[in-house]
Design a protein around this motif. Structure first.
Motif, PDB file in Angstrom:
ATOM      1  N   PRO A  20       0.497  34.354  31.676  1.00  0.00           N
ATOM      2  CA  PRO A  20       1.796  33.671  31.828  1.00  0.00           C
ATOM      3  C   PRO A  20       2.950  34.620  32.152  1.00  0.00           C
ATOM      4  O   PRO A  20       3.099  35.688  31.549  1.00  0.00           O
ATOM      5  CB  PRO A  20       1.997  33.013  30.455  1.00  0.00           C
ATOM      6  N   ARG A  21       3.785  34.211  33.092  1.00  0.00           N
ATOM      7  CA  ARG A  21       4.931  35.011  33.491  1.00  0.00           C
ATOM      8  C   ARG A  21       5.968  35.094  32.377  1.00  0.00           C
ATOM      9  O   ARG A  21       6.683  36.086  32.255  1.00  0.00           O
ATOM     10  CB  ARG A  21       5.564  34.434  34.758  1.00  0.00           C
ATOM     11  N   ALA A  22       6.065  34.042  31.572  1.00  0.00           N
ATOM     12  CA  ALA A  22       7.027  34.060  30.471  1.00  0.00           C
ATOM     13  C   ALA A  22       6.743  35.223  29.529  1.00  0.00           C
ATOM     14  O   ALA A  22       7.667  35.840  28.983  1.00  0.00           O
ATOM     15  CB  ALA A  22       6.983  32.740  29.711  1.00  0.00           C
ATOM     16  N   GLY A 151       7.402  29.203  30.822  1.00  0.00           N
ATOM     17  CA  GLY A 151       6.314  28.464  30.178  1.00  0.00           C
ATOM     18  C   GLY A 151       4.969  29.109  30.395  1.00  0.00           C
ATOM     19  O   GLY A 151       4.822  30.321  30.311  1.00  0.00           O
ATOM     20  N   GLU A 152       3.963  28.278  30.716  1.00  0.00           N
ATOM     21  CA  GLU A 152       2.605  28.772  30.854  1.00  0.00           C
ATOM     22  C   GLU A 152       2.184  28.967  32.315  1.00  0.00           C
ATOM     23  O   GLU A 152       1.010  29.055  32.626  1.00  0.00           O
ATOM     24  CB  GLU A 152       1.637  27.843  30.124  1.00  0.00           C
ATOM     25  N   VAL A 153       3.164  29.034  33.208  1.00  0.00           N
ATOM     26  CA  VAL A 153       2.857  29.353  34.601  1.00  0.00           C
ATOM     27  C   VAL A 153       2.295  30.782  34.649  1.00  0.00           C
ATOM     28  O   VAL A 153       2.933  31.717  34.173  1.00  0.00           O
ATOM     29  CB  VAL A 153       4.121  29.254  35.476  1.00  0.00           C
ATOM     30  N   ALA A 154       1.107  30.930  35.241  1.00  0.00           N
ATOM     31  CA  ALA A 154       0.423  32.214  35.176  1.00  0.00           C
ATOM     32  C   ALA A 154       0.006  32.704  36.548  1.00  0.00           C
ATOM     33  O   ALA A 154      -0.215  31.919  37.465  1.00  0.00           O
ATOM     34  CB  ALA A 154      -0.817  32.097  34.284  1.00  0.00           C
ATOM     35  N   ASP A 155      -0.099  34.022  36.681  1.00  0.00           N
ATOM     36  CA  ASP A 155      -0.671  34.617  37.888  1.00  0.00           C
ATOM     37  C   ASP A 155      -1.104  36.043  37.596  1.00  0.00           C
ATOM     38  O   ASP A 155      -0.806  36.603  36.538  1.00  0.00           O
ATOM     39  CB  ASP A 155       0.301  34.558  39.072  1.00  0.00           C
ATOM     40  N   ALA A 156      -1.833  36.630  38.555  1.00  0.00           N
ATOM     41  CA  ALA A 156      -2.372  37.968  38.374  1.00  0.00           C
ATOM     42  C   ALA A 156      -1.290  39.040  38.386  1.00  0.00           C
ATOM     43  O   ALA A 156      -1.452  40.095  37.775  1.00  0.00           O
ATOM     44  CB  ALA A 156      -3.414  38.264  39.451  1.00  0.00           C
ATOM     45  N   ALA A 158       1.473  38.966  36.921  1.00  0.00           N
ATOM     46  CA  ALA A 158       1.902  39.104  35.527  1.00  0.00           C
ATOM     47  C   ALA A 158       0.778  39.670  34.663  1.00  0.00           C
ATOM     48  O   ALA A 158       1.009  40.427  33.722  1.00  0.00           O
ATOM     49  CB  ALA A 158       2.349  37.752  34.984  1.00  0.00           C
ATOM     50  N   GLY A 159      -0.457  39.301  34.998  1.00  0.00           N
ATOM     51  CA  GLY A 159      -1.590  39.682  34.161  1.00  0.00           C
ATOM     52  C   GLY A 159      -1.919  41.155  34.170  1.00  0.00           C
ATOM     53  O   GLY A 159      -2.259  41.728  33.128  1.00  0.00           O
ATOM     54  N   TRP A 160      -1.815  41.796  35.350  1.00  0.00           N
ATOM     55  CA  TRP A 160      -2.225  43.202  35.417  1.00  0.00           C
ATOM     56  C   TRP A 160      -1.391  44.118  34.528  1.00  0.00           C
ATOM     57  O   TRP A 160      -1.951  44.876  33.722  1.00  0.00           O
ATOM     58  CB  TRP A 160      -2.204  43.685  36.871  1.00  0.00           C
ATOM     59  N   PRO A 161      -0.041  44.109  34.600  1.00  0.00           N
ATOM     60  CA  PRO A 161       0.713  45.005  33.713  1.00  0.00           C
ATOM     61  C   PRO A 161       0.529  44.667  32.241  1.00  0.00           C
ATOM     62  O   PRO A 161       0.476  45.573  31.400  1.00  0.00           O
ATOM     63  CB  PRO A 161       2.169  44.815  34.159  1.00  0.00           C
ATOM     64  N   LEU A 162       0.409  43.378  31.922  1.00  0.00           N
ATOM     65  CA  LEU A 162       0.180  43.006  30.525  1.00  0.00           C
ATOM     66  C   LEU A 162      -1.171  43.519  30.047  1.00  0.00           C
ATOM     67  O   LEU A 162      -1.290  44.030  28.927  1.00  0.00           O
ATOM     68  CB  LEU A 162       0.255  41.484  30.360  1.00  0.00           C
ATOM     69  N   LEU A 296      -0.951  26.436  32.756  1.00  0.00           N
ATOM     70  CA  LEU A 296      -1.614  27.734  32.683  1.00  0.00           C
ATOM     71  C   LEU A 296      -2.866  27.725  33.551  1.00  0.00           C
ATOM     72  O   LEU A 296      -3.666  26.811  33.483  1.00  0.00           O
ATOM     73  CB  LEU A 296      -1.970  28.040  31.227  1.00  0.00           C
ATOM     74  N   VAL A 297      -3.024  28.784  34.346  1.00  0.00           N
ATOM     75  CA  VAL A 297      -4.185  28.877  35.228  1.00  0.00           C
ATOM     76  C   VAL A 297      -4.977  30.120  34.882  1.00  0.00           C
ATOM     77  O   VAL A 297      -4.493  31.231  35.035  1.00  0.00           O
ATOM     78  CB  VAL A 297      -3.766  28.945  36.713  1.00  0.00           C
ATOM     79  N   GLY A 298      -6.164  29.937  34.369  1.00  0.00           N
ATOM     80  CA  GLY A 298      -7.088  31.051  34.169  1.00  0.00           C
ATOM     81  C   GLY A 298      -6.655  32.079  33.162  1.00  0.00           C
ATOM     82  O   GLY A 298      -7.029  33.237  33.266  1.00  0.00           O
ATOM     83  N   SER A 299      -5.853  31.736  32.163  1.00  0.00           N
ATOM     84  CA  SER A 299      -5.419  32.714  31.172  1.00  0.00           C
ATOM     85  C   SER A 299      -6.606  33.149  30.321  1.00  0.00           C
ATOM     86  O   SER A 299      -7.377  32.326  29.851  1.00  0.00           O
ATOM     87  CB  SER A 299      -4.330  32.129  30.283  1.00  0.00           C
TER      88      SER A 299
END
Length: 301
Positions: A20-22, A151-156, A158-162, A296-299
């Protein structure tokens, strides 16, 4: 061949998950606050050493960058940069603030804080609790625009640094176990049954640890407990939901205990545990979720 491709895809998804971007916005804010506290109260050697250039012993990154000994002017500029960057990051997480604010502020914070840390640790002492936060503050600049209310809007992106912050946070503890193994001559059993903790209590006496230091059974039980907890850090990638929350709380409790007993806080690492926290689930009335936000997509974390 299909199995190889499937395995490769799974490997990539783990390292670059859609998160998630949030959460990026909240973790940026947490690290920004920690950076300000760090330069003001904890890692003050960058400013303190301006008058003692003869003690400059540059770490590897400082040598690569050909940094000279720090000066009062440089230290002041970095201090201002960290504060201005942190304020911009905090404010930039709100939806009505132009995206350029958080992008520029994030870059300023990353450059100023990393240089502050590199100079601060080039005078004879390297604090391993700064690994995750120092790398994380840089990698978060690659995530793009992120708002507290996403919210739960997600993408890669955001995912990589987290994910990298998560990995480096866990590595802080596995690295500590490795250090114990080395200094004990290749035997964790020797470390766990040694007088290391008692020696630390004697060096840093206070009313609480002096009650415990005379009890060898308690001392060794505490060392076994600390070793077991550090070895359990990778479970953060396996556990989900309440079990993961319990593990994170366990590490927070561990650091609170070390602070009470030894005055050692490890706050830069503690803050990086925020990468595991599902801030995207903050109640609607707090995060003011925008209309039409996706699911949320693929979290995976």
């Amino acid at each position: 061949m299909s199995r190889v491709r499937a395995g490769t895809a799974a490997f990539v998804r783990w390292w670059v998950p859609a998160l998630p971007r949030a959460r990026v916005a909240w973790v940026r804010a947490a690290i920004a606050v920690m950076a300000v506290l760090d330069v003001r109260y904890f890692l003050s050697s960058t400013d303190d050493r301006a008058a003692t250039p003869e003690f400059f012993d540059p770490v590897l990154l400082a040598r690569w960058l050909h940094l000279p000994p720090v000066t009062a002017t440089i230290a002041t500029a970095l201090l201002v940069g960290v504060h201005v960057g942190a304020v911009g990051v905090l404010v930039g997480g709100f939806r009505r603030v132009p995206a350029l604010v958080q992008h520029a502020a994030g870059a300023l914070l990353a450059v100023a804080y990393v240089l502050w840390v590199v100079w601060g640790m080039s005078y004879g002492y390297v604090a391993h609790d700064h690994m995750a936060i120092t790398v994380g503050v840089v990698l978060l600049t690659t995530a793009g625009t992120a708002r507290y209310g996403d919210g739960e809007v997600a993408d890669a992106a955001a995912g990589w640094p987290l994910r990298m912050i998560q990995v480096l946070t866990v590595m802080t503890y596995t690295g500590s176990v490795l250090a114990k193994y080395v200094v004990s001559g290749g035997s964790l059993l020797r470390w766990a049954t040694s007088g290391t903790l008692a020696w630390a209590f004697i060096r840093r006496p206070n009313d609480l640890n002096q009650v415990l230091v005379t009890n060898a059974l308690v001392m060794r039980a505490a060392q076994w407990g600390a070793l077991a907890l550090e070895l359990s850090a990778p479970l953060a990638f396996v556990l989900r939901g309440r079990w993961r929350a319990l593990l994170v709380v366990g590490f927070l409790g561990f650091h609170l205990t070390t602070f009470l007993l030894l005055g050692i806080h490890f706050l830069p690492t503690v803050v990086c545990w925020s990468a595991f926290v599902p801030f995207e689930r903050v109640p609607e009335w707090v995060r003011a979720r925008p209309a039409g936000a996706g699911r949320l997509v693929g979290s995976t974390a």
